[in-house]
Design an enzyme around this catalytic site. Structure first.
Site, PDB file in Angstrom:
ATOM      1  N   ARG A  59     -17.004   5.785  -5.556  1.00 20.74           N
ATOM      2  CA  ARG A  59     -16.466   4.478  -5.152  1.00 20.74           C
ATOM      3  C   ARG A  59     -15.843   3.799  -6.358  1.00 20.74           C
ATOM      4  O   ARG A  59     -14.777   3.190  -6.289  1.00 20.74           O
ATOM      5  CB  ARG A  59     -17.559   3.588  -4.518  1.00 20.74           C
ATOM      6  CG  ARG A  59     -17.099   2.148  -4.316  1.00 20.74           C
ATOM      7  CD  ARG A  59     -17.886   1.351  -3.275  1.00 20.74           C
ATOM      8  NE  ARG A  59     -19.310   1.585  -3.286  1.00 20.74           N
ATOM      9  CZ  ARG A  59     -20.164   1.184  -4.235  1.00 20.74           C
ATOM     10  NH1 ARG A  59     -19.728   0.480  -5.266  1.00 20.74           N
ATOM     11  NH2 ARG A  59     -21.451   1.466  -4.157  1.00 20.74           N
ATOM     12  N   TYR A  81       4.497  -8.371   8.494  1.00 24.15           N
ATOM     13  CA  TYR A  81       3.754  -7.439   9.339  1.00 24.15           C
ATOM     14  C   TYR A  81       2.656  -8.194  10.112  1.00 24.15           C
ATOM     15  O   TYR A  81       1.918  -8.999   9.529  1.00 24.15           O
ATOM     16  CB  TYR A  81       3.153  -6.316   8.469  1.00 24.15           C
ATOM     17  CG  TYR A  81       2.195  -5.446   9.231  1.00 24.15           C
ATOM     18  CD1 TYR A  81       2.588  -4.817  10.415  1.00 24.15           C
ATOM     19  CD2 TYR A  81       0.888  -5.276   8.801  1.00 24.15           C
ATOM     20  CE1 TYR A  81       1.702  -4.040  11.137  1.00 24.15           C
ATOM     21  CE2 TYR A  81      -0.002  -4.482   9.514  1.00 24.15           C
ATOM     22  CZ  TYR A  81       0.406  -3.872  10.689  1.00 24.15           C
ATOM     23  OH  TYR A  81      -0.461  -3.122  11.410  1.00 24.15           O
ATOM     24  N   ASP A 106       5.005  -7.319  -1.107  1.00 26.12           N
ATOM     25  CA  ASP A 106       4.724  -6.124  -0.316  1.00 26.12           C
ATOM     26  C   ASP A 106       6.008  -5.291  -0.323  1.00 26.12           C
ATOM     27  O   ASP A 106       7.003  -5.664   0.298  1.00 26.12           O
ATOM     28  CB  ASP A 106       4.317  -6.544   1.105  1.00 26.12           C
ATOM     29  CG  ASP A 106       3.938  -5.359   1.981  1.00 26.12           C
ATOM     30  OD1 ASP A 106       4.456  -4.252   1.736  1.00 26.12           O
ATOM     31  OD2 ASP A 106       3.141  -5.549   2.923  1.00 26.12           O
ATOM     32  N   LYS A 150       3.109   4.641   4.673  1.00 31.89           N
ATOM     33  CA  LYS A 150       4.509   4.672   5.051  1.00 31.89           C
ATOM     34  C   LYS A 150       5.289   5.617   4.127  1.00 31.89           C
ATOM     35  O   LYS A 150       4.999   6.784   4.090  1.00 31.89           O
ATOM     36  CB  LYS A 150       5.042   3.241   5.049  1.00 31.89           C
ATOM     37  CG  LYS A 150       4.141   2.264   5.849  1.00 31.89           C
ATOM     38  CD  LYS A 150       4.095   2.657   7.304  1.00 31.89           C
ATOM     39  CE  LYS A 150       3.049   2.008   8.184  1.00 31.89           C
ATOM     40  NZ  LYS A 150       2.209   0.955   7.808  1.00 31.89           N
TER      41      LYS A 150
HETATM   42  O1  P1T Z   1      -1.389   0.135   8.213  1.00 30.74           O
HETATM   43  P1  P1T Z   1      -1.816  -0.117   6.778  1.00 30.74           P
HETATM   44  O2  P1T Z   1      -1.707   1.076   5.915  1.00 30.74           O
HETATM   45  O3  P1T Z   1      -3.157  -0.787   6.686  1.00 30.74           O
HETATM   46  O4  P1T Z   1      -0.727  -1.131   6.170  1.00 30.74           O
HETATM   47  C1  P1T Z   1      -0.506  -2.425   6.657  1.00 30.74           C
HETATM   48  C2  P1T Z   1       0.901  -2.843   6.375  1.00 30.74           C
HETATM   49  C3  P1T Z   1       1.161  -3.629   5.263  1.00 30.74           C
HETATM   50  N1  P1T Z   1       2.399  -4.039   4.944  1.00 30.74           N
HETATM   51  C4  P1T Z   1       3.459  -3.693   5.711  1.00 30.74           C
HETATM   52  C5  P1T Z   1       4.831  -4.182   5.345  1.00 30.74           C
HETATM   53  C6  P1T Z   1       3.279  -2.890   6.825  1.00 30.74           C
HETATM   54  O5  P1T Z   1       4.364  -2.558   7.547  1.00 30.74           O
HETATM   55  C7  P1T Z   1       1.976  -2.455   7.182  1.00 30.74           C
HETATM   56  C8  P1T Z   1       1.719  -1.624   8.397  1.00 30.74           C
HETATM   57  N2  P1T Z   1       2.770  -1.625   9.308  1.00 30.74           N
HETATM   58  C9  P1T Z   1       2.842  -0.950  10.494  1.00 30.74           C
HETATM   59  C10 P1T Z   1       1.845  -0.190  10.968  1.00 30.74           C
HETATM   60  C11 P1T Z   1       4.107  -1.117  11.226  1.00 30.74           C
HETATM   61  O6  P1T Z   1       4.391  -0.319  12.141  1.00 30.74           O
HETATM   62  O7  P1T Z   1       4.846  -2.040  10.894  1.00 30.74           O
END
Ligand code: P1T
Length: 381
Positions: A47, A99, A171, A196
């Site tokens: 961790r 998001y 972000d 992503k």
């Molecule tokens: O899904 P996660 O890995 O927890 O990430 C969240 C997140 C944070 N910032 C942005 C700009 C994002 O697009 C996302 C997650 N977005 C999607 C799942 C989507 O389809 O837009």
């Protein structure tokens, strides 16, 4: 300093010292033997630190041009760690187009714990400045925003934030460090959903953040360990493998998306296209200044609103109807009903996200196939 692609393949990824393995091994272990009490070889407990995760953390830090990286179990876990820098009564100014899960974290988890938020149009510098107060400790932006692809002038907003003593968080999920490096524009923290473009193959959930300041690293690494939202070694390894091809994938996403956006802009059934690379986009100059490409994300409105939009997303065959983005395969979705459904409908509409808005994540398939898929779906809709 070596170039971006060289760092993507090599940063943090020296051949394994114990075995010579060229690829960073998946250190699938929870704990590490100590030579004597308190005497260890850099790792104690996974961790706190794990060699596979450490390789990913070094690589993403290098790609963002930052000093330190940290990896998390998801983009949301990385975001939550950042927000744990704050205390009750601290105020955050966030972009209003973001998001849905981030909005949900702010409004439904953190507001009840005493943090406060203002949501403003991040493309309007005066609106950002007006929203800053003596209690503002953080400014949170996406650029481009999800799903309307609005740009925020990162350099200008960083200056506004710093003038108030607030941290600037960007972000960078939509651009990836290949096209945009917010730390070089004044940001304090860069966060990614590594799910992503960084991972790039839609096979892992992850998050990362990168900082330059040692004091921020110290506190965020403390939070990463104390709260525990870490990725397992296999997931860290999958993101690290994805990073190796980030540059070539981003070039293909960008090339395909430009052609898809041009096709949509000319299409008689399309009312409006949101994409920073179109000549008609009012923010194209800012795009050219702070990004070196436009990425693979496009949103558009279908004439006639929700019903033809729904039929379009249900009729494509190559574009898979699914949430998420940034993988090699093309995806299509309706933000209002899917990724942004946790934002109340009235708020969403007020921010300009129409119920019939369609969002594309343009993959790296042959672009002629992508365009004919959209053409057929729009004709049938
Ligand atoms: O899904 P996660 O890995 O927890 O990430 C969240 C997140 C944070 N910032 C942005 C700009 C994002 O697009 C996302 C997650 N977005 C999607 C799942 C989507 O389809 O837009």
């Amino acid at each position: 300093m070596p170039g971006f692609s060289t760092r993507a393949v090599h940063a943090g990824q020296e051949p394994d010292r114990a075995s010579g393995a060229v690829v960073v091994p998946i250190y699938q272990t929870s704990t590490f033997a100590q030579d004597a009490v308190g005497k260890h070889r850099g790792y104690e407990y996974s961790r706190t630190g794990n060699p596979t995760r450490a390789a990913l953390e070094q690589c993403i830090a290098s790609l963002e041009g930052g000093a330190h990286g940290l990896a998390f179990a998801s983009g949301m876990a990385a975001e939550a760690a950042i927000m744990q820098l704050l205390k009750p009564n601290d105020h955050t100014v966030a972009v209003d187009d973001l998001y849905g899960g981030t909005y949900r974290l702010f409004r439904q988890v953190l507001e009840p714990m005493g943090l406060s938020f203002s949501f403003v149009d991040g493309s309007d510098l005066e609106a950002v400045e007006r929203a800053l107060t003596e209690r503002t400790r953080m400014v949170w932006v996406e650029s481009p925003t999800n799903p309307l692809l609005k740009l925020v002038d990162i350099e200008a907003v960083s200056k506004l934030a710093h003038a108030k003593g607030a941290l600037m968080v960007v972000d960078n999920t939509f651009m990836s460090p290949y096209f945009q490096r917010p730390l070089s524009l004044g940001a304090d923290i860069v966060v990614h959903s590594a799910t992503k473009y960084l991972g790039g193959h839609s096979d892992v959930i992850g998050g990362t953040l990168v900082v330059n300041r040692d004091d921020l690293l110290e506190r965020l690494a403390f939070l990463q360990n104390a709260v525990g939202g870490i990725p397992g070694p296999l997931d860290a390894w999958l993101v690290l493998r994805g990073l190796k091809t980030l540059a070539i994938r981003m070039r293909e996403h960008d090339r395909n998306a430009r052609l898809v956006a041009e096709f949509l802009a000319e299409h008689p059934k399309v009312a409006r296209v949101f994409y920073p690379g179109l000549p008609s986009n009012p923010q194209r100059e800012l795009a050219r200044r702070q990004m070196s490409g436009f990425g693979g994300m496009i949103s558009f409105e279908v004439k006639g609103g929700l019903e033809p939009a729904r039929r379009t997303v249900e009729r494509t065959q190559l574009f898979t109807l699914a949430e998420s983005l940034g993988g090699v395969e093309s995806l299509i979705e309706l933000p209002a009903a899917m990724t942004h459904s946790s934002i109340p409908a009235e708020t969403r509409r007020a921010h300009g996200v129409a119920d019939g808005l369609v969002r594309l994540s343009v993959g790296i398939e042959d672009v002629a196939d992508l365009i004919s898929d959209l053409d057929r779906a729009l004709a049938e809709a």
